[in-house]
Design an enzyme around this catalytic site. Structure first.
Site, PDB file in Angstrom:
ATOM      1  N   HIS A  78       0.838  -1.197   0.000  1.00  0.00           N
ATOM      2  CA  HIS A  78       0.000   0.000   0.000  1.00  0.00           C
ATOM      3  C   HIS A  78       0.873   1.247   0.000  1.00  0.00           C
ATOM      4  O   HIS A  78       1.928   1.289   0.638  1.00  0.00           O
ATOM      5  CB  HIS A  78      -0.940   0.013   1.212  1.00  0.00           C
ATOM      6  CG  HIS A  78      -0.253   0.018   2.539  1.00  0.00           C
ATOM      7  ND1 HIS A  78       0.063   1.185   3.219  1.00  0.00           N
ATOM      8  CD2 HIS A  78       0.188  -0.989   3.337  1.00  0.00           C
ATOM      9  CE1 HIS A  78       0.647   0.893   4.373  1.00  0.00           C
ATOM     10  NE2 HIS A  78       0.742  -0.429   4.460  1.00  0.00           N
ATOM     11  N   ASP A  80      -0.639   4.247   0.744  1.00  0.00           N
ATOM     12  CA  ASP A  80      -1.222   5.194   1.695  1.00  0.00           C
ATOM     13  C   ASP A  80      -0.470   5.113   3.020  1.00  0.00           C
ATOM     14  O   ASP A  80       0.134   4.085   3.358  1.00  0.00           O
ATOM     15  CB  ASP A  80      -2.711   4.927   1.893  1.00  0.00           C
ATOM     16  CG  ASP A  80      -3.008   3.540   2.458  1.00  0.00           C
ATOM     17  OD1 ASP A  80      -2.460   2.555   1.923  1.00  0.00           O
ATOM     18  OD2 ASP A  80      -3.781   3.439   3.427  1.00  0.00           O
ATOM     19  N   ASP A 109       6.658   1.797   6.491  1.00  0.00           N
ATOM     20  CA  ASP A 109       5.286   1.298   6.361  1.00  0.00           C
ATOM     21  C   ASP A 109       4.544   2.072   5.283  1.00  0.00           C
ATOM     22  O   ASP A 109       3.803   2.988   5.580  1.00  0.00           O
ATOM     23  CB  ASP A 109       4.559   1.416   7.691  1.00  0.00           C
ATOM     24  CG  ASP A 109       3.232   0.676   7.714  1.00  0.00           C
ATOM     25  OD1 ASP A 109       2.992  -0.151   6.813  1.00  0.00           O
ATOM     26  OD2 ASP A 109       2.437   0.927   8.626  1.00  0.00           O
ATOM     27  N   GLU A 139      -5.036   0.770   2.788  1.00  0.00           N
ATOM     28  CA  GLU A 139      -4.724  -0.266   3.777  1.00  0.00           C
ATOM     29  C   GLU A 139      -4.788   0.284   5.198  1.00  0.00           C
ATOM     30  O   GLU A 139      -5.223  -0.416   6.115  1.00  0.00           O
ATOM     31  CB  GLU A 139      -3.339  -0.850   3.508  1.00  0.00           C
ATOM     32  CG  GLU A 139      -3.067  -2.172   4.227  1.00  0.00           C
ATOM     33  CD  GLU A 139      -2.504  -2.013   5.633  1.00  0.00           C
ATOM     34  OE1 GLU A 139      -2.453  -3.009   6.375  1.00  0.00           O
ATOM     35  OE2 GLU A 139      -2.113  -0.877   6.002  1.00  0.00           O
ATOM     36  N   GLU A 140      -4.368   1.529   5.379  1.00  0.00           N
ATOM     37  CA  GLU A 140      -4.347   2.118   6.712  1.00  0.00           C
ATOM     38  C   GLU A 140      -5.724   2.609   7.149  1.00  0.00           C
ATOM     39  O   GLU A 140      -5.915   2.980   8.306  1.00  0.00           O
ATOM     40  CB  GLU A 140      -3.361   3.290   6.754  1.00  0.00           C
ATOM     41  CG  GLU A 140      -1.912   2.928   6.439  1.00  0.00           C
ATOM     42  CD  GLU A 140      -1.251   2.098   7.530  1.00  0.00           C
ATOM     43  OE1 GLU A 140      -1.940   1.707   8.486  1.00  0.00           O
ATOM     44  OE2 GLU A 140      -0.046   1.839   7.415  1.00  0.00           O
ATOM     45  N   GLU A 168       4.747  -5.875   4.236  1.00  0.00           N
ATOM     46  CA  GLU A 168       4.583  -5.187   5.517  1.00  0.00           C
ATOM     47  C   GLU A 168       5.875  -5.258   6.338  1.00  0.00           C
ATOM     48  O   GLU A 168       6.653  -6.213   6.201  1.00  0.00           O
ATOM     49  CB  GLU A 168       3.446  -5.830   6.315  1.00  0.00           C
ATOM     50  CG  GLU A 168       2.056  -5.509   5.813  1.00  0.00           C
ATOM     51  CD  GLU A 168       1.671  -4.060   6.035  1.00  0.00           C
ATOM     52  OE1 GLU A 168       2.195  -3.418   6.968  1.00  0.00           O
ATOM     53  OE2 GLU A 168       0.840  -3.549   5.259  1.00  0.00           O
ATOM     54  N   HIS A 351       4.338   4.296  12.052  1.00  0.00           N
ATOM     55  CA  HIS A 351       3.263   5.089  12.652  1.00  0.00           C
ATOM     56  C   HIS A 351       3.781   6.061  13.716  1.00  0.00           C
ATOM     57  O   HIS A 351       2.965   6.662  14.431  1.00  0.00           O
ATOM     58  CB  HIS A 351       2.181   4.197  13.269  1.00  0.00           C
ATOM     59  CG  HIS A 351       1.405   3.409  12.268  1.00  0.00           C
ATOM     60  ND1 HIS A 351       0.149   2.900  12.507  1.00  0.00           N
ATOM     61  CD2 HIS A 351       1.695   3.038  10.988  1.00  0.00           C
ATOM     62  CE1 HIS A 351      -0.288   2.243  11.447  1.00  0.00           C
ATOM     63  NE2 HIS A 351       0.640   2.312  10.502  1.00  0.00           N
TER      64      HIS A 351
END
Length: 379
Positions: A78, A80, A109, A139-140, A168, A351
């Site tokens: 992903h 995003d 990520d 995805e997030e 991931e 994150h």
């Protein structure tokens, strides 16, 4: 063809501000990377704008494939990212090299692993087999219009891979120490108990919903779902919210609500768990709604995980631990069409503020991905 490094690709991707739901610019950049490598790139928007947040916002998806005979190996990920938040030492969407690290939102990520896979493609012959990339911008977020829509698109065009690697960030203390061969399932539930509002001095004229909710939660809290399995930790039920919203000290409220989250292993399925909890809720006069985010899955150790282990050991000198720990990922959808294993960068800063990836890890991951792809295409 000039060989472009994963570092360069990662910088290009990080420079695109692609907070969930992602569309547009970041996909333009990725398409520009893949087209010169012989890929057919297909992009589409999935979802519609409406006023219901549960339906999710429209997102962009990309399916790219380099056709060839033989086996078909896919990489999924992903573009995003989660919001950057305040307090970064530098602009999160201006990639910056500081010493041995590349900083920026999405560095681990998971724009870094996407960059590594694209870089690896330079050294994978076009006649080695079919290679595809399954990339979403959702995805997030709710993950409603992302990978699930991509799977529908792939099924319609008849492009189902023999195996799929999800990039991931699975490594914990150093690159290569862990891969994910499965994940637990996830279901969220909302409990609502209605009562009758009234004065606390006249309880016979009211119906307090709070004791009923307490009884429901007490029964749920007493449930032991299982003790775990050979590959999965024990399933767990967690009460994640309680809400009455009663600001008055002399009023019996009209409603009480709670929220549950269950993470479950492959001894269970989402629908059965919802039915089990609903029975207890309705026995006390409550109502339950639920959303199953994904089912548990396991790709048993075998040729796929062996290929990853061999590549990791050859490049960084360690053997990754096969694990099913952690949260959910889009692998939960992809496992319905082919074997899936997750492997990627160190997750220590994902994150977080000042997210960063070791530049040496980008280079090592490129070589690991190259070896895995070649091994799986030759299987």
């Amino acid at each position: 063809m000039t060989h472009i490094s994963a570092l360069d690709y990662a910088q290009r991707l990080i420079a695109c501000e692609s907070v969930t739901p992602a569309t547009g610019g970041v996909f333009d950049v990725l398409e520009d990377m893949l087209a010169p490598l012989g890929f057919t790139v297909e992009r589409f928007i999935s979802g519609e704008n409406d006023d219901n947040p549960a339906h999710g916002a429209p997102v962009e998806n990309l399916f790219a494939i380099r056709e060839s005979g033989g086996r078909h190996f896919a990489f999924a990920g992903h573009v995003d990212v989660v919001p950057s938040g305040d307090g970064w030492a530098s602009n999160p969407f201006v990639p910056e090299i500081k010493g041995d690290f590349l900083h920026g939102r999405g560095a681990v990520d998971m724009k870094g692993s996407i960059a590594a896979f694209v870089a690896a493609l330079h050294d994978i012959p076009k006649d080695a087999g079919a290679i595809s990339m399954i990339i979403t911008g959702d995805e997030e977020g709710p993950a409603i219009h992302g990978t699930r829509a991509l799977i529908t698109h792939m099924q319609a065009r008849g492009s189902i891979p023999d195996a799929c690697l999800v990039g991931e960030p699975t490594s914990v203390n150093r690159l290569g120490d862990m891969m994910k061969i499965g994940r637990r399932g996830s279901v969220n539930m909302w409990i609502s108990v209605a009562g009758t509002q009234g004065h606390v001095a006249y309880p016979h004229l009211a119906d307090n919903p709070i004791p009923k909710l307490i009884a429901i939660l007490t029964e749920i809290e007493a449930i032991t779902l299982d003790e775990g399995t050979d590959w999965f930790q024990a399933s767990n039920i967690e009460i994640t919210d309680l809400n009455v919203g009663n600001k008055a000290t002399n009023v019996i409220p009209a409603k009480a609500e709670a929220r549950l989250s269950i993470r479950f292993n492959d001894l269970h399925n989402g629908e059965a768990l919802v039915a089990r909890v609903r029975e207890r809720v309705e026995a006390h006069g409550g109502m339950l709604t639920a959303m199953i985010s994904g089912e548990a899955f396991l790709t048993p150790p075998g040729a796929f995980s062996d290929a990853i282990s061999e590549a990791v050991e050859a490049v960084v000198g360690i053997s990754p631990e096969p694990s099913t720990t952690g949260g959910t990922s889009d692998a939960r959808f992809l496992t319905k069409i082919c074997p899936v294993v997750e492997f990627g960068l160190c997750n220590a800063t994902m994150h977080k503020l000042d997210e960063a990836v070791a530049i040496a890890d980008l280079s090592a991951l490129t070589e690991i991905y190259r070896r895995v792809a070649l091994k799986m295409l030759a299987a």
